[in-house]
Design an enzyme around this catalytic site. Structure first.
Site, PDB file in Angstrom:
ATOM      1  N   HIS A 196       0.877  -1.270   0.064  1.00 41.31           N
ATOM      2  CA  HIS A 196       0.093   0.078   0.085  1.00 41.31           C
ATOM      3  C   HIS A 196       0.700   1.250  -0.106  1.00 41.31           C
ATOM      4  O   HIS A 196       0.468   2.377  -0.609  1.00 41.31           O
ATOM      5  CB  HIS A 196      -0.997  -0.040   1.214  1.00 41.31           C
ATOM      6  CG  HIS A 196      -2.483  -0.700   0.737  1.00 41.31           C
ATOM      7  ND1 HIS A 196      -3.120  -1.191   1.879  1.00 41.31           N
ATOM      8  CD2 HIS A 196      -3.019  -0.542  -0.381  1.00 41.31           C
ATOM      9  CE1 HIS A 196      -4.240  -1.577   1.329  1.00 41.31           C
ATOM     10  NE2 HIS A 196      -4.355  -0.995   0.020  1.00 41.31           N
ATOM     11  N   GLU A 437       1.521 -15.875 -31.835  1.00 37.69           N
ATOM     12  CA  GLU A 437       2.936 -15.359 -31.496  1.00 37.69           C
ATOM     13  C   GLU A 437       4.071 -16.661 -31.944  1.00 37.69           C
ATOM     14  O   GLU A 437       5.127 -16.444 -31.320  1.00 37.69           O
ATOM     15  CB  GLU A 437       2.905 -15.364 -29.861  1.00 37.69           C
ATOM     16  CG  GLU A 437       2.404 -16.452 -28.981  1.00 37.69           C
ATOM     17  CD  GLU A 437       2.540 -16.204 -27.632  1.00 37.69           C
ATOM     18  OE1 GLU A 437       3.115 -15.075 -27.185  1.00 37.69           O
ATOM     19  OE2 GLU A 437       1.699 -16.873 -26.623  1.00 37.69           O
ATOM     20  N   ASP A 461       7.106 -13.059 -28.490  1.00 41.98           N
ATOM     21  CA  ASP A 461       7.446 -14.326 -28.763  1.00 41.98           C
ATOM     22  C   ASP A 461       7.526 -14.227 -30.246  1.00 41.98           C
ATOM     23  O   ASP A 461       8.428 -14.997 -30.894  1.00 41.98           O
ATOM     24  CB  ASP A 461       6.464 -15.205 -28.283  1.00 41.98           C
ATOM     25  CG  ASP A 461       6.882 -15.675 -26.781  1.00 41.98           C
ATOM     26  OD1 ASP A 461       8.206 -15.946 -26.637  1.00 41.98           O
ATOM     27  OD2 ASP A 461       5.986 -15.689 -26.108  1.00 41.98           O
ATOM     28  N   CYS A 508      -0.538  -7.289 -28.199  1.00 39.57           N
ATOM     29  CA  CYS A 508      -0.163  -7.124 -26.699  1.00 39.57           C
ATOM     30  C   CYS A 508       1.263  -7.282 -26.205  1.00 39.57           C
ATOM     31  O   CYS A 508       1.580  -7.279 -25.106  1.00 39.57           O
ATOM     32  CB  CYS A 508      -1.079  -7.949 -25.978  1.00 39.57           C
ATOM     33  SG  CYS A 508      -0.693  -9.628 -26.292  1.00 39.57           S
TER      34      CYS A 508
HETATM   35  C1  PEP Z   1       4.360 -11.957 -26.368  1.00 44.71           C
HETATM   36  O1  PEP Z   1       4.946 -12.899 -26.395  1.00 44.71           O
HETATM   37  O2  PEP Z   1       4.295 -10.928 -26.764  1.00 44.71           O
HETATM   38  C2  PEP Z   1       3.473 -11.733 -24.993  1.00 44.71           C
HETATM   39  C3  PEP Z   1       2.632 -10.558 -24.860  1.00 44.71           C
HETATM   40  O3  PEP Z   1       3.369 -12.673 -24.117  1.00 44.71           O
HETATM   41  P1  PEP Z   1       4.665 -12.854 -23.235  1.00 44.71           P
HETATM   42  O4  PEP Z   1       5.434 -11.657 -23.087  1.00 44.71           O
HETATM   43  O5  PEP Z   1       3.930 -13.034 -21.905  1.00 44.71           O
HETATM   44  O6  PEP Z   1       5.326 -14.163 -23.485  1.00 44.71           O
HETATM   45 MG    MG Z   2       4.462 -14.607 -25.148  1.00 43.27          MG
END
Ligand code: PEP
Ligand code: MG
Length: 547
Positions: A196, A437, A461, A508
């Protein structure tokens, strides 16, 4: 720096828990003495009256702090002192305190005993968030005993302009008393990112480095210091040039923060009207708050493996439900994409015994591990289905390489739904997404699109596997670059195939926040970007800047 210190350099390393740079002079906060061994027990009535008076003073202080925090740092920050009041007003806690006094403990000892018992129970819980809440109990204990003894802590509120406060640890109530106009940064010898105290420091915009070991032995009162709240680095004895450099960095950071506030409530859209949602990536339930505080439009990636990695045993279905549903509820109708367990490769979990592999990155990772260990997988799927009942939850499968993996997962999801039906437990089957990925997933993204409700491109990845270059190996760093033409082509193909199939597509991986890549992603038609919470506003700004 103190004479005789074993250190011969001028750099201390901790963990950065609140962004920004602080340049100032050290103010060392000594631990206060809470020795109550000299206090005499007169009668239960007298001790109970002393305790009641101390609780009233504590409540008045907590209410004042909550009021001030609500004005200066917002509702979330105010909830911390209010939470302390709730704990202290818990009838069970009150009964325990009175029982201890009836057993001939002075009020200080009763508080010490009851709070320590509660602290020990919480600290032992194998969950980082709950064990961090134990710090709040310690905070309550020390404040109440301090009030009972009439011990005043350091006058933190009057720390002079340009102070950098250094303590063994910062409790939330100490942070509440900081005058953020005068204090440039704080340094603690202990503490973690999810405490916190760290959350409050971030909310109040005070740069902070925690877990800087032996800081008070090494640093003298009045020493000049630089604190880097991004990295947790503390520079002692900085030169004039370094001071100027960091003051410039802090001014630029503040200017950038100010400029980005304009994007807080705006959905990211560019000049040509493309609407792109910017969401946050999280690794635990508490980080959902960072997504909200940074203007995120949802959780675009909940990396659930950290729930497993931060424990000494597999989290139960109920524990997982609690984590997933608390995020769903906190996001209040905004999208929450929960990715199933992505272990293996560089993410190992000791208690989930896996065979030793010569090439773990090409081994039984993520969906492959889950499909081979269906009891673990189904436990997680059931928890996600149940959490979906409480919010706008979606399910995301990592490291897909074939349509069969998706079909097999769907079969398991249906089995889980039937099991929950059998037990009369509420659930919802969430939309199912696939992470793109691997080269295989990108190349057959047209086929995978027929199996999925949405795509999320994991550029981390995807880059590594396409370029056959380990993202953690600096020797092959130039190859591990999302701008390599093969990687760009894979992303573009995936987006096109998603568009053709009329399913949404997100990015992402870390590259989703790359200002150089965002214009291309916008041009190709990506629907959303999911980035670290601290990069959300910067990413929105970059989308706005696209032509
Ligand atoms: C990625 O591979 O881009 C991804 C978002 O997964 P992580 O980084 O958790 O492997
Ligand atoms: Mg990944």
């Amino acid at each position: 720096m103190k004479a005789g210190s074993a250190r011969d350099d001028t750099l201390l390393n901790g963990i950065g828990v609140s962004e920004g740079y602080g340049v100032g002079r050290a103010v060392l906060l000594e631990d206060i003495c809470l020795d109550y061994s000299g206090v005499k027990y007169i009668s239960a009535e007298k001790e109970k009256a002393r305790l009641e008076k101390a609780i009233e003073a504590f409540a008045a202080k907590a209410e004042k702090e909550a009021k001030e925090l609500r004005k200066s740092a917002g509702e979330k920050a105010a909830e911390i002192p209010e939470g302390h009041l709730t704990i202290l007003n818990d009838p069970l806690v009150r009964l325990q305190l009175e029982a201890a006094i009836d057993g001939k403990a002075v009020a200080e000892a009763a508080v010490d005993y009851v709070c320590s018992e509660l602290y020990n129970r919480l600290a032992k819980v194998d969950d980082e968030i709950i064990s961090q809440r134990a710090d709040d109990i310690k905070d309550i204990k020390e404040s109440l005993i301090g009030i009972l003894l009439g011990v005043k802590g350091a006058d933190i509120a009057s720390a002079p302009k340009g102070s950098i406060l250094i303590a063994r640890e910062f409790t939330p109530s100490v942070i509440c008393r900081i005058n953020s106009k005068n204090v440039r940064a704080i340094i603690a010898e202990t503490g973690a990112d999810t405490s916190h105290a760290a959350i409050l420091a971030r909310t109040m915009g005070i740069p902070a480095a925690f877990s800087v070991l032996n800081a008070r032995q090494i640093i003298n009162n009045g020493d000049k210091l630089i604190v880097d709240g991004f990295t947790g680095k503390v520079i002692t004895e900085p030169g004039e040039a370094e001071i100027i450099e960091y003051e410039k960095k802090q001014n630029a950071f503040l200017k950038e923060q100010q400029g980005m506030k304009a994007f807080f409530n705006m959905p990211a859209a560019n000049e040509s009207g493309a609407d792109i949602r910017v969401c946050g990536n999280i690794g635990n339930a508490a980080q959902a708050q960072s997504v909200i505080q940074n203007g995120g439009e949802g959780v675009g990636l909940f990396r659930t493996e950290f729930l497993f990695m931060n424990k000494k045993r597999e989290p139960s279905e109920e524990e997982q439900l609690e984590a997933y549903s608390s995020v769903a509820k906190a996001m209040n109708g905004r999208e929450v994409i929960i990715r199933t367990l992505d272990i293996g490769g560089d993410k190992t979990v000791d208690y989930l015994k896996t065979e030793k592999e010569n090439n773990p990155l090409l081994g039984l990772r993520a969906i492959r591990y889950c499909l081979k260990n269906s009891p673990i997988y189904k436990k997680q799927l059931r928890a996600i289905l149940r959490a979906a009942y409480f919010g706008n939850v979606k399910l995301l499968l990592p490291l897909i390489t074939t349509p069969e993996e998706v079909r097999f997962s769907k079969r398991l999801i249906n089995e889980c739904a039937a099991e929950l039906d059998g037990k009369g437990i509420a659930y919802r089957i969430p939309p199912l997404g696939i992470m793109i990925e691997t080269p295989s997933a990108a190349l057959i993204s047209d086929l995978l699109a027929t199996e999925a409700d949405f795509f999320s491109i994991g550029t981390n990845d995807l880059t590594g596997y396409i370029m056959a270059a380990d993202r953690g190996n600096s020797a092959v760093c130039p190859l591990s670059d999302v701008f390599q033409p093969a990687v760009l082509r894979a992303i573009e193909t995936t987006v096109k195939n998603a568009k053709r199939a009329k399913i949404p597509v997100a990015v992402c991986g870390e590259a989703a926040a790359d200002e150089r890549l965002i214009p291309k992603l916008v041009e190709w038609g990506v629907d959303s970007l999911s980035v670290s919470p601290s990069l959300i506003l910067r990413t929105k700004q970059a989308v706005f800047g696209c032509k």
